[in-house]
Each structure stands twice: as C-alpha cells, then as structure tokens.
Design a protein around this motif. Structure first.
Motif, PDB file in Angstrom:
ATOM      1  N   SER A 116       3.214  -8.142  -1.440  1.00  0.00           N
ATOM      2  CA  SER A 116       2.986  -8.086   0.006  1.00  0.00           C
ATOM      3  C   SER A 116       2.486  -9.420   0.537  1.00  0.00           C
ATOM      4  CB  SER A 116       1.984  -6.981   0.335  1.00  0.00           C
ATOM      5  OG  SER A 116       2.499  -5.718  -0.004  1.00  0.00           O
ATOM      6  N   TRP A 145       0.830  -1.204   0.000  1.00  0.00           N
ATOM      7  CA  TRP A 145       0.000   0.000   0.000  1.00  0.00           C
ATOM      8  C   TRP A 145       0.866   1.257   0.000  1.00  0.00           C
ATOM      9  CZ3 TRP A 145      -0.267   4.031   3.494  1.00  0.00           C
ATOM     10  CH2 TRP A 145      -1.301   4.945   3.285  1.00  0.00           C
ATOM     11  N   LYS A 200       0.157  -5.772  -4.389  1.00  0.00           N
ATOM     12  CA  LYS A 200      -0.657  -6.624  -3.508  1.00  0.00           C
ATOM     13  C   LYS A 200      -0.097  -8.047  -3.481  1.00  0.00           C
ATOM     14  CE  LYS A 200      -4.873  -4.011  -4.582  1.00  0.00           C
ATOM     15  NZ  LYS A 200      -4.262  -3.135  -5.601  1.00  0.00           N
ATOM     16  N   SER A 240      -4.810  -8.722  -0.225  1.00  0.00           N
ATOM     17  CA  SER A 240      -5.872  -9.056  -1.169  1.00  0.00           C
ATOM     18  C   SER A 240      -5.967 -10.570  -1.338  1.00  0.00           C
ATOM     19  CB  SER A 240      -5.598  -8.378  -2.519  1.00  0.00           C
ATOM     20  OG  SER A 240      -6.639  -8.629  -3.427  1.00  0.00           O
ATOM     21  N   ASP A 299      -1.777  -5.304  -9.841  1.00  0.00           N
ATOM     22  CA  ASP A 299      -1.839  -6.067  -8.587  1.00  0.00           C
ATOM     23  C   ASP A 299      -0.474  -6.511  -8.092  1.00  0.00           C
ATOM     24  OD1 ASP A 299      -4.631  -5.938  -8.429  1.00  0.00           O
ATOM     25  OD2 ASP A 299      -4.865  -7.674  -9.751  1.00  0.00           O
TER      26      ASP A 299
END
Length: 479
Positions: free
Chosen positions: A399, A73, A396, A261, A393
């Motif tokens: 992470s 993020w 995401k 996610s 993505d």
C-alpha cells in the motif's frame, strides 16, 4: 495471525497467479493509454471543449491516490481473493458506466469508480505474489507479470486511434469487459486467500486525513498554471492539504495500526527504493505528457502517428524484462540502480535535440533506449521494495509503495506541465517556434532531476537485494 493457504511448491495455481495479476495490470495500462487519444472525439460527442474533459482524466488519478492506502487493510481483513475479485468488479462497473455516460459529470463519477477498483487490483495482486513465492523467485515472477501488462501501452495509442476512426469512443471502455470476465474466472480458481485474522480496525481518522490531504494536493497540482483559480485560493488550498498531511503524520506515529505504516521506512532497502523511486518518477513521469506535445506540435505528426512512436519504447521495455534478471544477478541492485538512473536521465536530456526536421530514424532509437532504461529502473526498484519486508507486513508495504509510485507519477506530469508553461511564458502554445524550445528546457530539467535521484541509491549496500537477485549466489534462478 496471518492465514495462509497451503499450496504445494508446484501447485497449478502458482503457475497461473502471475498471469492473473498481469490481466489486472493489462486492463489498467490499456485503459490509461487508450483514453488519451480519445479526448478530442469525446469532447465533440458530448458537446464540450476538450480542456473541460481534463477532470475525466484526473478523477481516476485522484481516486487511485485516495483508495490505494486502504487496499492493504482490506486484503488483510477480508482476504486477497475476495478483495481482488471486488476490485475487478468495481473496475468493470466503472468501465460500463463510462461507456453509457452522456455528460462530463457522469464520466467523472464513473472514472472514480474505476479508480476505486484499480486502487485495489495491483496492490492486492502484489500482496498475493509476495506471500506465494520466495524472494529469490520475485524477479522471475515480476517478469511474467510485467511483460503481458506492457502490451497495453504497446497497442493502446494505435488501437484507440483505430476505434475512434471506425467506431464510437464508447467501445474503448467496453474492451475491459472480456478481460474482466477472464480475470474473475481465474481469480475464483487460482487466487490464494491470504488474510490476517488479527487485522486491526480501519484507521478511519488516518484515512480521512491522508485521503483528503492527498486528493486536495493532487487537485492543486493539476490545476496549477491554468488560471482557473486565484493565487490566493491555490495557496490556501495548498496550506490546507499540507496541514492535513502533517496531521496524518502525527496521528500515524501515535496509532498502533495506522493506515500507512511509516515505520517500514526503518528498513533500509524499502526506504531507499521508495524514496529514490519517488524522485526518479518525478522526472520520468513527465515524459508521457511532454512527448505527445513534441511530436504533434513540434514535429507536426497526427495523433495516430505520434502514438506509433511509442511502440519502440514498449518493445524495449518488454525486451529488458527478459535480461534484467541476469543483469541484476551479475552486478546487484546498487550498481545497476546508480548507473541506470544516470543513463535514464541522460536519455531524457537527449530529447532536447529533437525538433522540426529531425529524422524519425533518430527518434526511434531514442524511444527504444528510453524504454530500455525505464524498464530496468522500475524492475530494480520494485523488486528491492520487498527484499527485507516480512510477509506479515507485505500488505502494508504494498500500500505504501503503490501510493508513493502513483503520486510521484502524477506529480511528474504536473511538474512537466508547470515547467512547460513557465518556459512558454504565456505565448502561443500552438506555435512550434515557441513550444519546442520550452519543451527542450523541460526535458533538460526533468533529465537533471532524474540524474540527481541516483545519489539516493549510493546509500545502498552491495549486498542489498541479493536475496531477490541472487547476486553472488552459487546458484542462479531457473529460467
């Protein structure tokens, strides 16, 4: 929308970027491997028992587990260039504070700051690589990143022993400073500034639920079996941690922009590489804990000599990075992962044959093959993670994958520790006649667990990852 700097295909920054990410990974790996050899000396210097410094080691892991999920993020919101530079600064500040720490609590806080920096460095660096290069180039780029980083584990144990012998243990933390200065200079010139101008607000409730749940569960696993807490307390803490993680899972399914996610698990290649990699690392992750016990207690080697036995492992890992590309291009991800996972598990079980009187000429090739199979395994899994993930993505996925990898490695150490304690059964842990059989049982269990994880990769299709490995492609990636 995602903001992407326009770089020509042969822009100089694309040549330097993999080495920039490698500098960050080198600092992390060097710091992790070099510190373990220093614990006895550090405890004597600070006037405490060696076991009381375990929190100095685990605080870094806990910090990684908590802050890795927020790194994606931050990269989307503030840009990869700014966040990567901030990560290096935090890691360096933590290192400097470690060097001047005068008691264990200050060391713990300093290690947490280090962990905050480390939690952002590699995920953000990986995001920049994924968005800068086509999928067909990822194997070649991964090789450039990993080979310099593997030098850290190669020189860490022996370098740590030399520093402790000739200088103060505080010098260990100061070694990061020149690499950090080089990393900051390279980042200012060559790190692309990817960002998402439509990045949603931070999932604060998700960050609290997931971060506190993972931190608490990690702490329980770290102290399990030490008898510092009552079984009732440990059980209650476990239930609370699982409750927090369950609450996060429910919250993430309702949130339009969750911290992690979980919808990415709908992508088959991502799901199987993360889940399969998690189980595989549970077995492999315990080896750095078990092998020093075997070499020092079972075989009677001093720490510096035990550290030298890791050199063949690191050399093999470097060599495998060179030949992993043609192997994956020739056979594809599915057969390589299925076969190599079994071979890696078998390699772990063979350590049951190492004990007092074992020739060093048996240990060296065994260590070499361990590095060979481990390197191929991690290269195959890490490149498959992003095979079918959109660039939007990438942060995401990075992470989520990094969090899973960090936690599985930590859990692997915890499981290895619990297995060894269980098989020792409360007897004298310094007696080779007691410790060696217990370690052999732990090796056998961890090896079988690794081999079982190969079943996960049977669900892959033969074509999965072909856009990364160029398997069955008429053209091969450039050398």
């Amino acid at each position: 929308m995602t903001s992407q700097p326009t770089l020509p295909a042969r822009h100089p920054s694309l040549t330097v970027l993999p080495w920039l990410v490698a500098v960050a990974l080198f600092m992390e790996n060097l710091d992790a491997t070099i510190l373990n050899t220093a614990v006895p000396t550090m405890s004597a210097s600070l006037g405490v028992e060696p076991l009381s410094l375990k929190s100095v080691l685990t605080s870094y892991t806990l910090s990684l587990a908590v802050f890795i999920p927020v790194s994606g993020w931050m990269a989307d919101r503030f840009g990869t260039k700014r966040v990567f530079s901030l990560a290096i600064v935090l890691f360096t500040i933590g290192s400097l504070l470690c060097a001047v720490s005068y008691n264990p609590p200050m060391l713990v806080v300093s290690r947490i700051i280090q962990g905050m920096g480390g939690a952002m460095m590699m995920p953000v660096g990986r995001i920049a690589l994924v968005r800068s290069f086509p999928r067909s180039e990822m194997l070649r780029i991964t090789t450039y990143v990993i080979i310099p980083a593997l030098i850290g584990p190669l020189i860490g144990p022996s370098l740590g022993g030399a520093i402790i012998h000739w200088f103060s243990w505080r010098i260990i933390f100061l070694l990061n400073v020149p690499f950090a200065i080089a990393g900051l200079w390279l980042a200012s010139r060559h790190m692309p500034d990817f960002r998402d101008t439509e990045a949603p607000p931070l999932d604060k409730s998700g960050f609290f639920l997931f971060g506190s749940g993972i931190a608490l569960l990690s702490y329980v696993l770290e102290v399990f079996g030490e008898h510092t807490l009552s079984p009732m307390t440990l059980g209650l803490m476990t239930l609370v941690s699982l409750g927090l993680l369950t609450a996060y899972w429910r919250d993430s399914r309702q949130s339009s922009a969750p911290l992690l996610s979980v919808r990415l698990f709908k992508i088959r290649t991502f799901r199987l590489s993360v889940i399969g990699g998690f189980v595989t690392r549970l077995g492999v992750g315990g080896m750095p804990f078990l092998l020093p016990l075997l070499y020092q207690i079972g075989l009677g080697f001093p720490p510096w000599q035990a550290g030298l036995l890791t050199i063949p492992l690191a050399l093999a890992a470097i060599g495998m990075k060179v030949i992993s590309r043609p192997l994956l291009a020739r056979f594809g991800h599915r057969p390589v992962l299925i076969v190599n996972t079994v071979l890696l598990g078998l390699n772990i079980t063979i350590f049951t044959q190492v004990g007092p009187g074992t020739s060093i000429w048996m240990i060296l090739p065994l260590s070499f093959t361990q590095g060979f199979f481990s390197s191929l395994q991690f290269t195959s899994m890490n490149t498959l993670i992003f095979a079918d993930v959109d660039d939007r993505d990438a942060s995401k996925a990075s992470s989520l994958a990094s969090t899973g990898q960090q936690m599985s490695a930590s859990f692997g150490v915890a499981i290895a520790s619990m297995l060894t304690a269980f098989f020792i059964g409360g007897l004298d842990q310094t007696n080779p006649l007691v410790t060696v059989p217990a370690l052999h049982h732990a090796f056998l269990t961890m090896g079988l667990l690794t081999m079982l994880s190969s079943f996960t990769f049977w669900s892959l299709k033969n074509s999965d990852g072909d856009n990364v490995s160029l398997h069955h492609s008429p053209t091969q990636p450039e050398a």
